[in-house]
Design a protein around this motif. Structure first.
Motif, short mmCIF file in Angstrom:
data_model
loop_
_atom_site.label_atom_id
_atom_site.label_comp_id
_atom_site.label_asym_id
_atom_site.label_seq_id
_atom_site.Cartn_x
_atom_site.Cartn_y
_atom_site.Cartn_z
N UNK A 274 58.54 121.34 72.06
CA UNK A 274 58.25 121.64 70.65
C UNK A 274 58.09 120.33 69.87
N UNK A 275 58.99 119.39 70.13
CA UNK A 275 58.95 118.12 69.40
C UNK A 275 57.67 117.34 69.72
N UNK A 276 57.32 117.29 70.99
CA UNK A 276 56.12 116.54 71.39
C UNK A 276 54.86 117.20 70.83
N UNK A 277 54.82 118.54 70.87
CA UNK A 277 53.64 119.25 70.35
C UNK A 277 53.51 119.00 68.85
N UNK A 278 54.66 119.00 68.14
CA UNK A 278 54.63 118.75 66.70
C UNK A 278 54.14 117.33 66.40
N UNK A 279 54.37 116.42 67.35
CA UNK A 279 53.91 115.04 67.17
C UNK A 279 52.45 114.88 67.61
N UNK A 280 51.79 115.98 67.95
CA UNK A 280 50.37 115.93 68.24
C UNK A 280 50.03 115.74 69.71
N UNK A 281 51.03 115.80 70.60
CA UNK A 281 50.77 115.62 72.03
C UNK A 281 50.35 116.94 72.67
N UNK A 282 49.53 116.83 73.72
CA UNK A 282 49.30 117.99 74.59
C UNK A 282 50.34 117.92 75.72
N UNK A 283 51.08 119.00 75.91
CA UNK A 283 52.24 118.98 76.80
C UNK A 283 52.03 119.96 77.95
#
Ligand code: AMP
Ligand code: MG
Length: 373
Positions: A274-283
């Protein structure tokens, strides 16, 4: 694109096999399926041909190759293996043809380039009908590492080979996906007790049924156990230089392995995704059946490897899953850890070497290393 011939995995067309054998005898490179992964083959008796493998893969000259043979009679004929220790005979009786590689004293017919000048040679008799037909038609032992650029994810389909090596290979035999999907178990038979150098397709338990005192492969201790909170920062950090061991099997995306207590693993993956996606990453998430993780059409893709109690199936699917996540252009892969039994030990080894993003300890208390047994 290299020439590629589709062959039946059980009854390969003799004309296709003959064409591949001609290329090998002329010093060329042929990629072919085995039951473990696709191999990049050259005539093991031809030092120039073997040199082409190192160039095509970008493999350092100090990383020795496995030589493929039809059977123990061929392996033990004293030109390939200078000695055939009794334990090598017992192990190959039990597991050949199959995903077992034995390291034995090098015979005079093997050029030093094959073994990185070591006095031992690694030999394996593959079980795959295409590999066996090729060995029979070529009439020479075939040196073959995995058919991928050095340090990257091993190929379990012909498409993976072509995507990774392109024109650097003269011919690809496409025999469909590999049945086991993880490399062979490598056992050094020159020491007493014998040592498992690399966990793989034959479980440690099965090796120990033949050689109870066999020493397990060295555990891979991650260089950096990064705290959970550091995940997004870890993602932004510079990549380590390619090819430096123990980095291996790496996808393009940065892979972070999450280990520790099981419930904590899933919670950590959930929060980090969730944190990485919110930072704009594709996970990308590499999880087990039943793991509750967020999925989001835009940013979070989950791949289920297997039920947690079937690490062998997860090992079988790992490389294809890493290739698939690379194809989806994810920036970071969060992978859960697995139990060590059966092919789980090989799976743990590949995940740790692929984890160029480091290893996260989910609960902050569990031992951060690969299970030893
Ligand atoms: P691969 O890249 O799958 O072909 O891996 C080959 C691996 O087998 C090497 O990285 C070594 O771990 C092992 N190996 C091959 N040849 C030897 C040898 N002569 N002595 C010890 N280990 C070897
Ligand atoms: Mg390899």
């Amino acid at each position: 694109m290299p020439r590629c011939i589709v062959v039946d995995a059980v009854h390969p067309d003799p004309a296709a096999i003959a064409a591949a054998a001609r290329i090998l005898r002329a010093g060329g490179l042929v990629a072919f399926p085995t039951e473990t992964v696709y191999g990049l083959g050259a005539n093991a008796l031809d030092a120039d041909a073997v040199g082409r493998i190192f160039v095509a893969k970008g493999r350092p000259a100090d990383d020795p190759l496995i030589v493929h043979v039809l059977d123990a009679a061929g392996a033990g004929d004293r030109t390939l293996a200078a000695a055939w220790p009794p334990i090598a005979a017992r192990l190959t009786d039990a597991f050949w043809p199959g995903p077992l590689t034995v390291v034995v004293p090098r015979g005079p017919a093997i050029p030093p380039i094959v073994t990185a000048c070591l006095p031992m040679v690694a030999l394996r008799a593959p079980a795959h009908p295409v590999a066996r037909a090729l060995l029979a038609a070529a009439g020479v032992p075939i040196a073959a590492p995995s058919a991928n650029p050095f340090g990257r994810t091993s190929p379990t389909t012909a498409a993976h080979v072509i995507a990774g090596l392109g024109d650097r290979v003269d011919l690809v035999l496409d025999g469909g996906p590999c049945a086991i999907g993880v490399e062979s178990t490598v056992v050094d038979c020159t020491t007493d007790p014998i040592r498992v150098l690399r966990p793989g397709g034959i479980p440690l338990e099965a090796i120990r049924a033949i050689a109870p005192d066999a020493i397990a492969a060295e555990a891979i201790v991650p260089e950096a156990i990064v705290p959970d909170a550091a995940l997004p920062a870890a993602d932004a950090a510079a990549s380590p230089s390619p090819g430096t061991q123990p980095r291996h099997y790496a996808p393009r995306a940065r892979l972070v392995l999450v280990t520790g207590n099981d419930g904590d693993i899933v919670a950590t993956i959930r929060a980090a995704a969730v944190r990485l996606a919110a930072a704009g990453k594709r996970v990308g998430l590499l999880v087990a059946a039943g793991d509750e993780v967020p999925v989001d059409a835009e940013r979070i893709v989950a791949v289920c490897l297997a039920p947690l109690d079937n690490p062998s199936l997860a090992a079988h699917r790992l490389f294809a899953a890493l290739h698939a996540l690379d194809a989806q252009d994810v920036d970071v892969i969060l992978a859960r850890d697995w139990p060590a039994r059966d092919l789980g030990l090989a799976l743990q080894d590949r995940l740790r070497r692929a984890a160029q993003g480091g290893t996260v300890l989910a609960d902050g208390t569990a031992a951060p290393v690969m299970a030893r047994s």
